[in-house]
Design a protein around this motif. Structure first.
Motif, PDB file in Angstrom:
ATOM      1  N   PHE A  61     -18.964   3.017  16.783  1.00 31.37           N
ATOM      2  CA  PHE A  61     -19.060   2.336  15.489  1.00 31.37           C
ATOM      3  C   PHE A  61     -20.303   2.757  14.721  1.00 31.37           C
ATOM      4  O   PHE A  61     -20.218   3.159  13.562  1.00 31.37           O
ATOM      5  N   LEU A  62     -21.467   2.646  15.336  1.00 29.24           N
ATOM      6  CA  LEU A  62     -22.705   2.940  14.615  1.00 29.24           C
ATOM      7  C   LEU A  62     -22.790   4.390  14.150  1.00 29.24           C
ATOM      8  O   LEU A  62     -23.072   4.641  12.967  1.00 29.24           O
ATOM      9  N   PRO A  63     -22.520   5.387  15.016  1.00 31.52           N
ATOM     10  CA  PRO A  63     -22.547   6.774  14.513  1.00 31.52           C
ATOM     11  C   PRO A  63     -21.519   7.016  13.405  1.00 31.52           C
ATOM     12  O   PRO A  63     -21.794   7.758  12.449  1.00 31.52           O
ATOM     13  N   THR A  64     -20.357   6.386  13.515  1.00 33.32           N
ATOM     14  CA  THR A  64     -19.336   6.555  12.476  1.00 33.32           C
ATOM     15  C   THR A  64     -19.793   5.901  11.179  1.00 33.32           C
ATOM     16  O   THR A  64     -19.635   6.467  10.094  1.00 33.32           O
ATOM     17  N   PHE A  65     -20.362   4.722  11.276  1.00 29.68           N
ATOM     18  CA  PHE A  65     -20.834   4.025  10.083  1.00 29.68           C
ATOM     19  C   PHE A  65     -21.944   4.815   9.392  1.00 29.68           C
ATOM     20  O   PHE A  65     -21.967   4.920   8.163  1.00 29.68           O
ATOM     21  N   VAL A  66     -22.855   5.381  10.166  1.00 28.41           N
ATOM     22  CA  VAL A  66     -23.935   6.200   9.585  1.00 28.41           C
ATOM     23  C   VAL A  66     -23.343   7.400   8.853  1.00 28.41           C
ATOM     24  O   VAL A  66     -23.718   7.695   7.707  1.00 28.41           O
TER      25      VAL A  66
END
Length: 129
Positions: A61-66
């Motif tokens: 989630f976090l890498p995709t959101f970034v």
């Protein structure tokens, strides 16, 4: 999906002032995007028959959101400030095609493995008898 979202944003926040553009960006990127990424990863895990449908979401989630912020924030600034409403379908279609390919690439990346050898499997320090 994107087209309806942008029509709603344009109706709700008409105009191209900096304040209006920031409102549209914040609402789109920080309210709608996390929800859509959650649906994407959980839905894909369900369709793939994963035991833990939230594992990939937790890991990616976090890498995709970034990456989403890096891609979509500049694209949206251009969309809301420079692209005429009649050309937004084409512009967002091209951006969406690029983003889907980025999303597929992220989806296909392996999850980090954090497996540790159990004592029965650890043969590096065993003495031969």
């Amino acid at each position: 999906m994107h087209i309806k979202r942008y029509k709603w944003l344009d109706r709700t926040f008409p105009g191209t002032t900096k304040t209006i553009i920031v409102r549209k960006l914040v609402l789109d990127q920080f309210i709608l995007t996390p929800y859509l990424l959650t649906i994407f990863y959980a839905g894909m895990s369900i369709m793939e028959g994963c035991d833990d449908i939230l594992l990939e979401l937790r890991e990616k989630f976090l890498p995709t959101f970034v990456r989403s912020c890096i891609f979509w924030l500049p694209a949206q600034v251009l969309n809301f400030s420079l692209v005429a409403p009649r050309f937004r379908v084409i512009y967002m279609g091209v951006c969406g095609l690029i983003w889907v390919n980025i999303l597929c690439w992220i989806k296909r990346q392996s999850l980090p493995t954090t497996t540790k050898a159990t004592p029965a499997e650890d043969t590096t320090n065993k003495v031969q008898t």
